[in-house]
Design an enzyme around this catalytic site. Structure first.
Site, short mmCIF file in Angstrom:
data_model
loop_
_atom_site.label_atom_id
_atom_site.label_comp_id
_atom_site.label_asym_id
_atom_site.label_seq_id
_atom_site.Cartn_x
_atom_site.Cartn_y
_atom_site.Cartn_z
N LYS A 1 35.14 44.04 44.23
CA LYS A 1 33.91 44.51 43.58
C LYS A 1 34.19 45.35 42.33
O LYS A 1 33.49 45.26 41.34
CB LYS A 1 33.07 45.32 44.57
N CYS B 1 23.84 38.00 53.19
CA CYS B 1 22.66 37.12 53.24
C CYS B 1 23.09 35.66 53.41
O CYS B 1 22.29 34.76 53.18
CB CYS B 1 21.83 37.25 51.97
N TYR C 1 38.05 51.16 53.16
CA TYR C 1 37.18 50.00 53.44
C TYR C 1 37.19 48.98 52.29
O TYR C 1 37.16 49.36 51.11
CB TYR C 1 35.73 50.45 53.72
N ARG D 1 30.70 49.60 52.16
CA ARG D 1 30.71 50.12 50.80
C ARG D 1 29.79 51.33 50.73
O ARG D 1 28.73 51.35 51.34
CB ARG D 1 30.22 49.07 49.80
N SER E 1 24.61 41.06 49.49
CA SER E 1 25.63 41.08 50.53
C SER E 1 25.03 40.74 51.90
O SER E 1 23.91 41.15 52.21
CB SER E 1 26.26 42.47 50.61
N ARG F 1 34.54 42.53 59.63
CA ARG F 1 34.93 41.49 58.66
C ARG F 1 36.17 40.73 59.08
O ARG F 1 36.96 41.19 59.89
CB ARG F 1 35.24 42.17 57.31
N HIS G 1 27.90 37.86 41.01
CA HIS G 1 28.01 37.95 42.47
C HIS G 1 27.52 36.64 43.07
O HIS G 1 26.46 36.58 43.67
CB HIS G 1 27.17 39.14 42.95
N ASP H 1 31.90 34.44 46.95
CA ASP H 1 31.39 35.77 46.61
C ASP H 1 31.27 36.05 45.11
O ASP H 1 30.34 36.70 44.70
CB ASP H 1 32.29 36.84 47.25
C1 OXD Z 1 29.61 42.59 49.66
C2 OXD Z 1 30.87 41.89 50.01
O1 OXD Z 1 29.36 43.68 50.21
O2 OXD Z 1 31.10 40.80 49.48
O3 OXD Z 1 28.88 42.07 48.83
O4 OXD Z 1 31.67 42.40 50.82
MN MN Z 2 29.63 40.27 48.01
#
Ligand code: OXD
Ligand code: MN
Length: 570
Positions: free
Chosen positions: A188, A232, A179, A51, A230, A348, A208, A257
């Site tokens: 998002k 974590c 992406y 991102r 993100s 991913r 989130h 998410d």
């Molecule tokens: C983020 C995702 O970047 O969920 O938070 O991909």
């Molecule tokens: Mn996320």
């Protein structure tokens, strides 16, 4: 000016046709048919792998409505600047019209979006991540109530890349990136940035957060939602194989998410997952860290920017030892010390949620699940203890508002820098964050029995630099403590920052942690927290008068408590 327009119906046949086309033009590379049936590898442009927060804008008529933590352009300026990039952008390409539902098809809380895109890869991802195609058109009927999103790969040049959100007209424009979060506009852009602005106006919350159910030995399931920045470990926590399964504690997955939460007719906070898939970070994922996803990943999965073994299987750092011989990197090169790592750190997988053995039977429940605990967390080498509990909703909102975490590879920019990331929404809040805090405070007043609010940190390190807590499946021990608090069976020590478990109240049997390590995990150092409090104050200053007064009061109260408990520095 596309050469062809395709209305996506979301069918199996359509998906197969698109995959064949992508295999032909090199967008998809097929994987081992035996071990990874219907799985594909996609290699993105090397300049387009995460991102891009610096190129993401909230376009409101007033700058102050976007707030100090968002990039802003006025809607007129943004459109005038970016419209030329869309002109002729789809020449010679196919334009796909992608209708989708966020949330269960029959839920009153779900919303509809329509993404227009010239990327077949985006279509294939959207089909996994949302209820896409005919089902969405049927639900929409003649209504005009949907969020339009316009997406084009453009020429993939970062200086002609923009991700624009117009919350006042509920519109998304994204150009120049293929992406994930920049291009799958349902995720998002809609489910967080536009939805958070809608939610504020309509009295609900778009967060989130992962959603999980913790089953106890009697079979009762308690639902929790947790916000982490993100990369974590949200996916790992949501799909955890519990280390206490032998004692009857199991974790069920609703989402990894995003949580949309409403006040139910019974006054509880009810959460749905707007998505139907997991778009997770691959590196570090393995049989130990997330056995459920490892099980799920062997069919119908799209891998992006992972490495490829000579037998056509996906590979990434942290999967299983060192890279096998003959491996090809995410850029398609052979691996050497110059081309390492083999997989991009933000590589991913996109996988249907239904394929996880941990999926909850309430995954598609139109009313959502009742949330008993909200959890905030970050990646902090120091300062934050393993877990603490806030005193009440207002204090919990304060705890969320001062969240901080070390940055990861999920976004472009430096990795490992501590940044304040309130409620893990810093990159995702579609309006002024001070107003967002006020909305949180107001939501508490609407709840008959507000969830308890916790803060966790799995990432604290000892003097030797090593993690103190084993993490992963062992994190269930912390969830169990929360459950025991909710059920009023667990003790806690009141500290300046909140209630910390007494060592005896944690279920630690079977773990070989020394009493010193446990003490260190739970330690609240008033001096370190006094420094932390100063950093909070600096962050709060950004919002000026718009910051809600109750948060100022909580901050002052924290300082007063710290002063009482402080140890003089020699
Ligand atoms: C983020 C995702 O970047 O969920 O938070 O991909
Ligand atoms: Mn996320």
């Amino acid at each position: 000016m596309p050469s062809k327009i395709v209305w996506c119906d979301g069918s199996e046949q359509e998906n197969e046709r698109l995959a064949e086309e992508m295999l032909r033009d090199g967008t998809f590379i097929s994987l081992n048919e035996q071990t990874y049936p219907s799985c594909y590898l996609h290699r993105s442009n090397p300049n387009d792998v995460a991102r891009t927060e610096g190129l993401t804008f909230i376009c409101t008529s007033q700058k102050t409505d976007a707030g100090p933590t968002n990039n802003w352009m006025s809607p007129e300026e943004a459109k005038a600047k970016v419209r030329p990039l869309f002109e002729g952008a789809m020449k010679g390409r196919t334009m796909y019209v992608v209708p989708y539902i966020l949330g269960p098809s029959d839920s009153p809380y779900s919303k509809i979006g329509v993404e227009i895109t010239d990327s077949a890869y985006v279509v294939a991802n959207m089909r996994i991540m949302s209820r896409m195609g005919k089902v969405a058109l049927e639900r929409l009927g003649n209504s005009e109530d949907f969020v339009p999103g316009l997406h084009s790969l453009g020429d993939l040049q970062p200086d002609r890349r923009f991700i624009l959100h117009f919350p006042e007209e509920k519109l998304i424009w994204s150009v120049g990136s293929g992406y994930g979060g920049n291009a799958l506009l349902g995720k998002k852009c809609f489910a967080l940035r536009i939805a958070s602005a809608m939610a504020r106006g309509q009295g609900w919350m778009a967060e989130h957060m992962l959603i999980l159910g913790l089953e106890d030995p009697s079979g009762k399931v308690t639902y929790m939602a947790a916000a982490f920045p993100s990369a974590c470990g949200k996916t790992n926590l949501a799909m955890m194989v519990s280390a206490l399964e032998g004692q009857g504690y199991r974790v069920w997955t609703i989402g990894d998410d995003i949580a949309w939460m409403h006040v139910g007719s019974d006054g509880t906070l009810r959460a749905i997952n707007p998505e139907t898939g997991f778009f997770g970070v691959a590196p570090g994922t393995n049989e130990r860290t997330n056995p459920n996803i490892m099980d799920a990943l062997h069919k119908n999965t799209i891998f992006t920017n992972v490495a490829l073994t000579s037998s056509g299987e996906p590979w990434w750092e942290g999967l299983n030892g060192t890279a096998p011989k003959g491996i090809t990197t995410w850029k398609g090169e052979s691996l050497s010390s110059k081309t390492a790592p083999a997989a991009h750190p933000n590589s991913r997988y996109t996988v249907p949620a239904s394929q996880s053995p941990s999926i909850s039977s309430h995954f598609g429940d139109p009313q959502g699940v009742p949330i008993s605990a909200l959890i905030f967390g970050g990646r902090r080498a120091m300062v934050a203890p393993l877990v603490y509990e806030s005193q009440n909703w207002q204090h919990g909102v304060f705890v969320g508002s001062i969240m901080a975490s070390e940055t990861t590879a999920a976004a472009t920019g430096a990795v490992g820098v501590t940044r304040r990331d309130p409620m893990a929404m810093l990159p995702f809040c579609g309006y002024n964050m001070a107003d967002y805090f006020a909305h949180w405070l107001e939501m508490g007043a609407k709840l008959k029995n507000p969830p308890r609010i916790y803060h966790v940190n799995w990432f604290r390190r000892g003097e030797d630099g090593k993690f103190l807590w084993p993490g992963y499946g062992e994190n269930v021990r912390v969830l169990k403590w929360m459950l025991d608090r909710i059920e009023r069976r667990a003790d806690a020590t009141e500290t300046a920052i909140g209630n910390v478990p007494t060592p005896e109240s944690l279920t630690l049997d079977g773990l070989s942690l020394s009493s010193q390590t446990i003490r260190e995990l739970l330690r609240v150092d008033p001096n370190a927290w006094a420094e932390e409090s100063q950093a909070m104050g600096k962050f709060y200053e950004k919002f000026g008068k718009r910051l809600p007064e109750p948060l100022h009061q909580e901050h002052q109260a924290l300082d007063a408590r710290l002063q009482q408990s402080s140890i003089p520095v020699k």
